[in-house]
Design an enzyme around this catalytic site. Structure first.
Site, mmCIF file in Angstrom:
data_model
loop_
_atom_site.group_PDB
_atom_site.id
_atom_site.type_symbol
_atom_site.label_atom_id
_atom_site.label_comp_id
_atom_site.label_asym_id
_atom_site.label_seq_id
_atom_site.Cartn_x
_atom_site.Cartn_y
_atom_site.Cartn_z
ATOM 1 N N ASP A 14 0.814 -1.225 0.000
ATOM 2 C CA ASP A 14 0.000 0.000 0.000
ATOM 3 C C ASP A 14 0.843 1.269 0.000
ATOM 4 O O ASP A 14 0.437 2.309 0.526
ATOM 5 C CB ASP A 14 -0.954 0.021 1.211
ATOM 6 N N LYS A 17 1.819 2.125 -5.157
ATOM 7 C CA LYS A 17 2.333 1.567 -6.419
ATOM 8 C C LYS A 17 1.397 1.873 -7.582
ATOM 9 O O LYS A 17 1.837 2.175 -8.683
ATOM 10 C CB LYS A 17 2.511 0.038 -6.279
ATOM 11 N N GLY A 41 -4.577 -4.127 -3.827
ATOM 12 C CA GLY A 41 -5.569 -3.089 -4.111
ATOM 13 C C GLY A 41 -4.776 -1.852 -4.483
ATOM 14 O O GLY A 41 -4.136 -1.254 -3.618
ATOM 15 N N HIS A 42 -4.727 -1.523 -5.765
ATOM 16 C CA HIS A 42 -3.910 -0.396 -6.234
ATOM 17 C C HIS A 42 -4.825 0.748 -6.647
ATOM 18 O O HIS A 42 -5.635 0.609 -7.561
ATOM 19 C CB HIS A 42 -3.033 -0.832 -7.415
HETATM 20 P P1 GDP Z 1 -0.781 0.409 -3.538
HETATM 21 O O1 GDP Z 1 -1.391 -0.861 -3.078
HETATM 22 O O2 GDP Z 1 0.692 0.459 -3.305
HETATM 23 O O3 GDP Z 1 -1.135 0.776 -4.957
HETATM 24 O O4 GDP Z 1 -1.406 1.558 -2.590
HETATM 25 P P2 GDP Z 1 -2.955 1.698 -2.195
HETATM 26 O O5 GDP Z 1 -3.700 2.221 -3.367
HETATM 27 O O6 GDP Z 1 -3.467 0.479 -1.532
HETATM 28 O O7 GDP Z 1 -2.843 2.764 -1.023
HETATM 29 C C1 GDP Z 1 -2.304 4.026 -1.239
HETATM 30 C C2 GDP Z 1 -3.384 5.070 -0.870
HETATM 31 O O8 GDP Z 1 -2.777 6.333 -0.752
HETATM 32 C C3 GDP Z 1 -4.459 5.236 -1.913
HETATM 33 O O9 GDP Z 1 -5.649 5.585 -1.286
HETATM 34 C C4 GDP Z 1 -3.936 6.382 -2.771
HETATM 35 O O10 GDP Z 1 -4.979 7.086 -3.441
HETATM 36 C C5 GDP Z 1 -3.323 7.234 -1.723
HETATM 37 N N1 GDP Z 1 -2.162 8.026 -2.141
HETATM 38 C C6 GDP Z 1 -1.201 7.717 -3.037
HETATM 39 N N2 GDP Z 1 -0.242 8.661 -3.037
HETATM 40 C C7 GDP Z 1 -0.607 9.579 -2.124
HETATM 41 C C8 GDP Z 1 0.002 10.789 -1.631
HETATM 42 O O11 GDP Z 1 1.083 11.192 -2.026
HETATM 43 N N3 GDP Z 1 -0.683 11.465 -0.659
HETATM 44 C C9 GDP Z 1 -1.872 11.052 -0.162
HETATM 45 N N4 GDP Z 1 -2.443 11.760 0.776
HETATM 46 N N5 GDP Z 1 -2.460 9.908 -0.596
HETATM 47 C C10 GDP Z 1 -1.830 9.193 -1.551
HETATM 48 P P1 IMO Z 2 -0.939 -4.101 -2.285
HETATM 49 O O1 IMO Z 2 -0.483 -4.628 -3.621
HETATM 50 C C1 IMO Z 2 -0.923 -4.559 2.043
HETATM 51 C C2 IMO Z 2 -0.962 -8.661 3.588
HETATM 52 C C3 IMO Z 2 -2.193 -9.131 4.312
HETATM 53 C C4 IMO Z 2 -1.582 -10.132 5.274
HETATM 54 C C5 IMO Z 2 -0.466 -10.761 4.446
HETATM 55 C C6 IMO Z 2 -0.861 -12.076 3.791
HETATM 56 O O2 IMO Z 2 -2.231 -3.369 -2.336
HETATM 57 O O3 IMO Z 2 0.160 -3.324 -1.636
HETATM 58 P P2 IMO Z 2 -2.417 -12.720 1.729
HETATM 59 O O4 IMO Z 2 -3.856 -12.394 1.446
HETATM 60 O O5 IMO Z 2 -1.474 -12.227 0.691
HETATM 61 O O6 IMO Z 2 -2.214 -14.158 2.049
HETATM 62 O O7 IMO Z 2 -2.101 -11.919 3.091
HETATM 63 O O8 IMO Z 2 -0.141 -9.813 3.444
HETATM 64 N N1 IMO Z 2 -1.211 -8.127 2.224
HETATM 65 C C7 IMO Z 2 -1.153 -6.837 1.905
HETATM 66 N N2 IMO Z 2 -0.954 -5.747 2.690
HETATM 67 N N3 IMO Z 2 -1.056 -4.433 0.697
HETATM 68 C C8 IMO Z 2 -1.235 -5.508 -0.089
HETATM 69 O O9 IMO Z 2 -1.243 -5.431 -1.427
HETATM 70 C C9 IMO Z 2 -1.333 -6.775 0.515
HETATM 71 N N4 IMO Z 2 -1.530 -8.031 0.046
HETATM 72 C C10 IMO Z 2 -1.437 -8.845 1.112
HETATM 73 O O10 IMO Z 2 -2.839 -8.077 4.978
HETATM 74 O O11 IMO Z 2 -0.984 -9.449 6.353
HETATM 75 MG MG MG Z 3 -2.910 -1.535 -1.813
#
Ligand code: GDP
Ligand code: IMO
Ligand code: MG
Length: 422
Positions: A14, A17, A41-42
């Site tokens: 999270d 990416k 979840g991106h």
């Molecule tokens: P990923 O899994 O690495 O793609 O990240 P996620 O989408 O799960 O979580 C990142 C969260 O931070 C999302 O809600 C994005 O919209 C938000 N986000 C990304 N970059 C920034 C930033 O620079 N500032 C803030 N406030 N939110 C951001």
């Molecule tokens: P993105 O790509 C954050 C965590 C789960 C759990 C562990 C194992 O959005 O960054 P799994 O379902 O893979 O067997 O869970 O890994 N986890 C993540 N945490 N971002 C993710 O993906 C994750 N995918 C799995 O919360 O601790």
């Molecule tokens: Mg994510």
């Protein structure tokens, strides 16, 4: 010769990416996922709208970009059907721009049930998995029992499925898990399998290698380095290699084809699910980071655990993936904290170290912090380096010195526009 560049998370997932893969896509003609599945979840935000992608690569909203789901990914037909429908409704041309590797393994309904049954049986010791069936699917892949995308066209697909399902049901029964309605899950599974037959699939290792000379390719990681199956805080990890080494296996390309490795980290740390987190803040500051950073999972909605930036873990992740381009996310979230801390070393059972200890789960780890003066300015409106406040610059300069390289992109908000490049 063109190289395949990689974007990956350096913490516990999270990191942002999705935002950065989408931001970088105009420089690429192909985006490929190489591991993970719908546990990811991106989030992408543009034109005032947020989109969350789980299995589809983050280039799908650019019409000239080919998106490949590599052999290292695990695909849940039911979830990807829903995701395709969502993305198509938002205007993406999925039928033209998405290709599945025939060798990507399928998440069966009973894999999801096994994930739930296994977590249930572990009780307090549960991994905190996303319950998407990731662990059981990779277990069947490595155990040589899995079904793959390419199998959906074979005439004995249903009978192969039945044999695997029956084994799973025995295991689920053994774990004492009864809370499910398999006929309903199977009906939606087979409907989704029929749906998937209309999409492009290929021996994507041939496709990727044939595209390297003429196309710019970006491999998009899921999860984060500290969740890597080999190097993360085992057993509180995911079931795939999330580091750059995973790109070779997950797409079928040779190491000499890897180019720039973009490493993404938040200006602080978060973790969702169980497992060690040395800099976790269980106090009001942690709560404030969660509130200001909207730190709730994009996939499961679970609150994310929050803490200060951990340079010990970050340096480890940079080493493991050979990161040569750093990107810092969510810098804006740190505005208005009086004091900002960075962990520069751990005290493990009383002894100071800058190594991530083998048994992070059973050691007493106390972070050693360096403290910085905060800033009150709103970073979300900054668009160039010269707009950034002095106290932020002091924090940044310290990180660059510690990490031994410049931080070339600074993200100050979720939108594509809120991205400062050097
Ligand atoms: P990923 O899994 O690495 O793609 O990240 P996620 O989408 O799960 O979580 C990142 C969260 O931070 C999302 O809600 C994005 O919209 C938000 N986000 C990304 N970059 C920034 C930033 O620079 N500032 C803030 N406030 N939110 C951001
Ligand atoms: P993105 O790509 C954050 C965590 C789960 C759990 C562990 C194992 O959005 O960054 P799994 O379902 O893979 O067997 O869970 O890994 N986890 C993540 N945490 N971002 C993710 O993906 C994750 N995918 C799995 O919360 O601790
Ligand atoms: Mg994510």
């Amino acid at each position: 010769m063109n190289k395949v560049d990689v974007v990956l998370g350096l913490q516990w997932g999270d990191e942002g990416k999705g935002k950065i893969a989408d931001f970088l896509t105009p420089n690429y003609q192909v985006i490929a996922r190489f591991q993970g599945g719908p546990n990811a979840g991106h989030s992408l935000k543009f034109n005032g709208q947020t989109h969350v992608l789980n299995t589809i690569p983050s280039g799908i909203f650019h019409d000239t970009c080919l998106n490949i789901i590599g052999n290292g990914v695990v695909v849940d037909p039911v979830r990807i059907k829903a995701e395709i429908e969502r993305v198509e409704a938002a205007g993406a041309n999925v039928r033209k721009n998405l290709v599945f590797s025939k060798k990507a393994h399928l998440i069966l309904p009973t894999h999801r049930l096994l994930d739930a049954a296994s977590e249930h049986a572990k009780g307090e010791a549960k991994i905190g998995s996303t319950l998407r069936g990731i662990g059981p699917t990779y277990r069947d892949k490595i155990g040589r029992n899995g079904l793959r995308i390419g199998d959906i066209f074979s005439t004995d697909f249903a009978s192969k499925y039945k044999a695997i399902k029956e084994d799973h049901i025995k295991l689920i029964g053994f774990l004492g898990y009864t809370d499910f309605d398999l006929p309903t899950l199977e009906a939606e599974f087979f409907e989704a399998i029929e749906f998937l037959k209309a999409f492009n699939n290929s021996d994507s290792e041939y496709l990727v290698n044939s595209l390297i000379p003429t196309h710019k390719i970006l491999a998009e990681g899921a999860q984060g380095s500290m969740l890597d199956i080999d190097f993360g805080s085992y057993p509180f990890v995911t079931s795939s290699n999330t580091i750059s080494g995973g790109v070779c296996n997950g797409l079928g390309i040779a190491p000499q084809h890897i180019g720039t490795v973009y490493g993404i980290f938040k200006a602080y740390c978060t973790r969702v699910g169980s497992g060690p987190f040395p800099t976790e803040l269980l106090d009001a500051t942690g709560e404030e980071l969660r509130k200001k950073g909207h730190e709730f999972g994009a996939t499961t909605g679970r609150p994310r655990r929050c803490g200060w930036l951990d340079l010990v873990a970050l340096k480890y992740a940079i080493m493991l993936s050979g990161v040569n381009y750093l990107i810092m996310m969510k810098s804006d979230v740190l505005s208005e904290f009086d004091e900002i801390k960075v962990c520069t070393a751990y005290k493990v059972d009383g002894v100071e170290t800058t190594h991530v200890p083998y048994d992070l789960c059973n050691s007493t780890v106390e972070p050693v912090y360096k403290s910085f003066k905060g800033w009150t300015e709103d970073l979300t409106i900054c668009r160039s380096k010269s707009d950034l406040p002095a106290n932020f610059n002091a924090y940044l300069a310290f990180l660059e010195t510690e990490l031994g390289m410049p931080i070339q992109i600074i993200s100050v908000g979720p939108d594509r526009e809120q991205t400062i490049t050097a």
